[in-house]
Design a protein around this motif. Structure first.
Motif, PDB file in Angstrom:
ATOM      1  N   GLY A 170      -3.836  -7.219   1.381  1.00 34.48           N
ATOM      2  CA  GLY A 170      -4.516  -6.163   0.619  1.00 34.48           C
ATOM      3  C   GLY A 170      -4.672  -4.911   0.881  1.00 34.48           C
ATOM      4  O   GLY A 170      -4.843  -4.598   2.169  1.00 34.48           O
ATOM      5  N   ILE A 171      -4.836  -3.856   0.112  1.00 36.19           N
ATOM      6  CA  ILE A 171      -5.015  -2.502   0.443  1.00 36.19           C
ATOM      7  C   ILE A 171      -5.722  -1.658  -0.375  1.00 36.19           C
ATOM      8  O   ILE A 171      -5.927  -2.006  -1.451  1.00 36.19           O
ATOM      9  CB  ILE A 171      -3.519  -1.833   0.789  1.00 36.19           C
ATOM     10  CG1 ILE A 171      -3.624  -0.882   1.846  1.00 36.19           C
ATOM     11  CG2 ILE A 171      -2.768  -1.260  -0.521  1.00 36.19           C
ATOM     12  CD1 ILE A 171      -3.865  -1.522   3.319  1.00 36.19           C
ATOM     13  N   ASN A 172      -6.257  -0.658   0.133  1.00 33.05           N
ATOM     14  CA  ASN A 172      -7.046   0.302  -0.680  1.00 33.05           C
ATOM     15  C   ASN A 172      -6.365   1.442  -1.293  1.00 33.05           C
ATOM     16  O   ASN A 172      -6.629   2.267  -2.058  1.00 33.05           O
ATOM     17  CB  ASN A 172      -8.482   0.704  -0.271  1.00 33.05           C
ATOM     18  CG  ASN A 172      -9.443  -0.603  -0.099  1.00 33.05           C
ATOM     19  OD1 ASN A 172      -9.455  -1.390   0.844  1.00 33.05           O
ATOM     20  ND2 ASN A 172     -10.252  -0.890  -0.993  1.00 33.05           N
ATOM     21  N   GLY A 173      -5.641   1.870  -0.297  1.00 33.49           N
ATOM     22  CA  GLY A 173      -4.782   3.331  -0.532  1.00 33.49           C
ATOM     23  C   GLY A 173      -3.346   3.268   0.060  1.00 33.49           C
ATOM     24  O   GLY A 173      -3.162   2.415   1.061  1.00 33.49           O
ATOM     25  N   VAL A 174      -2.560   3.614  -0.726  1.00 30.28           N
ATOM     26  CA  VAL A 174      -0.935   3.825  -0.380  1.00 30.28           C
ATOM     27  C   VAL A 174      -0.778   5.212  -0.445  1.00 30.28           C
ATOM     28  O   VAL A 174      -0.582   5.652  -1.699  1.00 30.28           O
ATOM     29  CB  VAL A 174      -0.104   2.808  -1.026  1.00 30.28           C
ATOM     30  CG1 VAL A 174       1.149   2.906  -0.462  1.00 30.28           C
ATOM     31  CG2 VAL A 174      -0.749   1.305  -0.999  1.00 30.28           C
ATOM     32  N   HIS A 175      -0.245   5.743   0.684  1.00 30.53           N
ATOM     33  CA  HIS A 175      -0.127   7.410   0.388  1.00 30.53           C
ATOM     34  C   HIS A 175       1.142   7.651   0.994  1.00 30.53           C
ATOM     35  O   HIS A 175       1.363   7.103   2.626  1.00 30.53           O
ATOM     36  CB  HIS A 175      -1.156   7.947   1.080  1.00 30.53           C
ATOM     37  CG  HIS A 175      -0.976   9.557   0.639  1.00 30.53           C
ATOM     38  ND1 HIS A 175      -0.245  10.333   1.339  1.00 30.53           N
ATOM     39  CD2 HIS A 175      -1.405  10.306  -0.485  1.00 30.53           C
ATOM     40  CE1 HIS A 175      -0.488  11.829   0.976  1.00 30.53           C
ATOM     41  NE2 HIS A 175      -1.099  11.551  -0.099  1.00 30.53           N
ATOM     42  N   PRO A 176       2.127   8.139   0.940  1.00 29.08           N
ATOM     43  CA  PRO A 176       3.551   8.679   1.481  1.00 29.08           C
ATOM     44  C   PRO A 176       3.256   9.272   2.921  1.00 29.08           C
ATOM     45  O   PRO A 176       3.940   8.913   3.891  1.00 29.08           O
ATOM     46  CB  PRO A 176       4.287   9.442   0.498  1.00 29.08           C
ATOM     47  CG  PRO A 176       3.574  10.037  -0.310  1.00 29.08           C
ATOM     48  CD  PRO A 176       2.306   9.009  -0.551  1.00 29.08           C
ATOM     49  N   LYS A 177       2.316  10.161   2.889  1.00 30.13           N
ATOM     50  CA  LYS A 177       1.993  10.736   4.277  1.00 30.13           C
ATOM     51  C   LYS A 177       1.064  10.214   5.069  1.00 30.13           C
ATOM     52  O   LYS A 177       1.167  10.073   6.338  1.00 30.13           O
ATOM     53  CB  LYS A 177       1.614  12.242   3.973  1.00 30.13           C
ATOM     54  CG  LYS A 177       2.411  13.161   3.673  1.00 30.13           C
ATOM     55  CD  LYS A 177       2.176  14.579   3.481  1.00 30.13           C
ATOM     56  CE  LYS A 177       3.210  15.479   2.896  1.00 30.13           C
ATOM     57  NZ  LYS A 177       2.886  16.988   2.526  1.00 30.13           N
ATOM     58  N   GLU A 178      -0.228   9.605   4.502  1.00 30.78           N
ATOM     59  CA  GLU A 178      -1.355   9.305   5.170  1.00 30.78           C
ATOM     60  C   GLU A 178      -1.066   7.619   5.499  1.00 30.78           C
ATOM     61  O   GLU A 178      -1.903   7.045   6.155  1.00 30.78           O
ATOM     62  CB  GLU A 178      -2.687   9.447   4.360  1.00 30.78           C
ATOM     63  CG  GLU A 178      -2.792  10.713   3.988  1.00 30.78           C
ATOM     64  CD  GLU A 178      -3.135  11.774   5.332  1.00 30.78           C
ATOM     65  OE1 GLU A 178      -3.412  11.125   6.380  1.00 30.78           O
ATOM     66  OE2 GLU A 178      -2.792  12.888   5.246  1.00 30.78           O
ATOM     67  N   GLY A 179      -0.138   7.049   4.663  1.00 28.07           N
ATOM     68  CA  GLY A 179       0.216   5.267   5.233  1.00 28.07           C
ATOM     69  C   GLY A 179      -0.893   4.555   4.329  1.00 28.07           C
ATOM     70  O   GLY A 179      -1.423   4.876   3.116  1.00 28.07           O
ATOM     71  N   THR A 181      -4.214   2.608   3.891  1.00 30.37           N
ATOM     72  CA  THR A 181      -5.722   2.686   4.451  1.00 30.37           C
ATOM     73  C   THR A 181      -6.614   1.728   3.726  1.00 30.37           C
ATOM     74  O   THR A 181      -6.314   1.197   2.552  1.00 30.37           O
ATOM     75  CB  THR A 181      -6.026   4.148   4.229  1.00 30.37           C
ATOM     76  OG1 THR A 181      -5.934   4.610   2.813  1.00 30.37           O
ATOM     77  CG2 THR A 181      -5.340   5.340   4.918  1.00 30.37           C
ATOM     78  N   THR A 182      -7.707   1.731   4.354  1.00 29.31           N
ATOM     79  CA  THR A 182      -8.780   0.889   3.885  1.00 29.31           C
ATOM     80  C   THR A 182     -10.321   1.567   4.271  1.00 29.31           C
ATOM     81  O   THR A 182     -10.338   2.153   5.286  1.00 29.31           O
ATOM     82  CB  THR A 182      -8.458  -0.591   4.332  1.00 29.31           C
ATOM     83  OG1 THR A 182      -9.459  -1.684   3.591  1.00 29.31           O
ATOM     84  CG2 THR A 182      -8.732  -0.842   5.930  1.00 29.31           C
ATOM     85  N   PRO A 183     -11.189   1.115   3.385  1.00 27.09           N
ATOM     86  CA  PRO A 183     -12.512   1.903   3.728  1.00 27.09           C
ATOM     87  C   PRO A 183     -13.206   1.659   5.348  1.00 27.09           C
ATOM     88  O   PRO A 183     -13.718   2.065   5.950  1.00 27.09           O
ATOM     89  CB  PRO A 183     -13.559   1.564   2.639  1.00 27.09           C
ATOM     90  CG  PRO A 183     -12.562   1.283   1.650  1.00 27.09           C
ATOM     91  CD  PRO A 183     -11.364   0.624   2.325  1.00 27.09           C
ATOM     92  N   LEU A 210      -1.812   3.477  -5.470  1.00 25.14           N
ATOM     93  CA  LEU A 210      -0.814   4.510  -4.955  1.00 25.14           C
ATOM     94  C   LEU A 210      -1.252   5.876  -4.987  1.00 25.14           C
ATOM     95  O   LEU A 210      -2.015   6.366  -6.041  1.00 25.14           O
ATOM     96  CB  LEU A 210       0.434   4.130  -5.862  1.00 25.14           C
ATOM     97  CG  LEU A 210       1.633   3.466  -5.321  1.00 25.14           C
ATOM     98  CD1 LEU A 210       1.035   1.886  -5.221  1.00 25.14           C
ATOM     99  CD2 LEU A 210       2.627   3.611  -6.012  1.00 25.14           C
ATOM    100  N   ASN A 211      -1.046   6.667  -3.969  1.00 22.25           N
ATOM    101  CA  ASN A 211      -1.356   7.984  -3.655  1.00 22.25           C
ATOM    102  C   ASN A 211      -2.983   8.178  -3.512  1.00 22.25           C
ATOM    103  O   ASN A 211      -3.463   9.327  -3.648  1.00 22.25           O
ATOM    104  CB  ASN A 211      -1.175   9.081  -5.051  1.00 22.25           C
ATOM    105  CG  ASN A 211       0.412   9.204  -5.091  1.00 22.25           C
ATOM    106  OD1 ASN A 211       1.075   9.405  -4.001  1.00 22.25           O
ATOM    107  ND2 ASN A 211       0.892   8.827  -6.365  1.00 22.25           N
ATOM    108  N   GLU A 212      -3.444   6.981  -3.225  1.00 24.79           N
ATOM    109  CA  GLU A 212      -4.813   6.972  -2.751  1.00 24.79           C
ATOM    110  C   GLU A 212      -5.072   7.058  -1.276  1.00 24.79           C
ATOM    111  O   GLU A 212      -4.215   6.402  -0.626  1.00 24.79           O
ATOM    112  CB  GLU A 212      -5.648   5.710  -3.233  1.00 24.79           C
ATOM    113  CG  GLU A 212      -6.030   5.848  -4.665  1.00 24.79           C
ATOM    114  CD  GLU A 212      -6.888   6.945  -5.022  1.00 24.79           C
ATOM    115  OE1 GLU A 212      -8.080   7.060  -4.523  1.00 24.79           O
ATOM    116  OE2 GLU A 212      -6.267   7.998  -5.701  1.00 24.79           O
TER     117      GLU A 212
END
Length: 249
Positions: A170-179, A181-183, A210-212
């Motif tokens: 599971g994941i909290n953020g998916v971003h093309p540049k930042e990869g 991420t999770t809190p 996505l894009n978070e």
């Protein structure tokens, strides 16, 4: 209604409801969908909200995280569709890591008839896994009360005893540049360790992720396959970096 007034209406609705659908915004403002889309784009660029499939949701702090119970009630149909597809990728005899989280939890009913072995750090997964007669190992470590995930240095060391055919994270953020991420930095290390120990890793991310970007990085986008219900217009930057499996709810 003037543009600043529409923006205020949109932000007020989000403050009250956290997530608002496009239809609700059109009705509340008496504006067209194209006008609302422009408003949402402007407000997102100014970091007032985040656009999600079919509407918008309130912008959260990078370190903010919902409890597991709260997560289970959000985007449930989308999570179940993603989970069903993810479970279809598990083969007889596989050894898998099933991450703590609400979307990975939804995989369990679809795994019940398979002869597999599961390792998990999700305490909330255990009752459903064992009642489904799935051979299950739980790693040791510190229990994160808010999400009931096992994390910390002991969890990482425990995890390193195993090797996996596949991991489902599971994941909290998916971003093309930042990869990805999770809190929580400790939870990020557990996820990254599982990824390193797996033949294949799948990130389960509904369109709202996505894009978070949240606080702690797990891995680069190219390090895992994404399973998502995101609309086609959000996907090109991600498809340039990795494989994306698209599901419909």
């Amino acid at each position: 209604m003037l543009t600043p007034e529409r923006h205020q209406v949109i932000l007020s609705l989000l403050q009250d409801r956290k997530t608002v659908k496009m239809k609700e915004l059109v009705e509340a403002t008496n504006a067209s969908e194209s006008t609302i889309r422009r408003d949402l784009s402007f407000l997102e660029e100014n970091k007032k909200l985040r656009r999600v499939h079919g509407g918008a949701s309130i912008k959260s702090a990078a370190s903010e995280e919902l409890s597991l119970q709260e997560k289970k009630t959000v985007h449930l149909a989308e999570k179940q569709a993603i989970a069903k597809y993810a479970a279809s990728l598990v083969r007889e005899g596989d050894s898998i890591f099933l991450d703590a989280g609400s979307t990975t939890y939804e995989m369990i009913p679809f795994l019940a008839q398979k002869n597999i072995l599961v390792v998990t750090n999700g305490l909330s997964h255990l009752e459903t896994l064992t009642s489904s007669a799935i051979e299950t190992y739980v790693i040791g470590g510190r229990i994160k009360r808010k999400t009931r995930a096992v994390i910390g240095a002991h969890a990482v060391q425990s995890l390193k005893h195993y090797r996996f055919d596949k991991s489902f994270l599971g994941i909290n953020g998916v971003h093309p540049k930042e990869g990805f991420t999770t809190p929580d930095p400790e939870e990020a290390v557990v996820k990254n360790t599982a990824l390193q120990l797996s033949g294949e890793t799948f990130i389960l991310a509904d369109a709202s992720k996505l894009n978070e970007v949240t606080f702690a990085k797990v891995a680069e986008v190219q390090d895992a396959v994404i399973i998502s219900d995101a609309p086609d217009d959000l996907l090109p930057p991600f498809k340039e970096l990795t494989e994306v499996k698209v599901v419909t709810s």
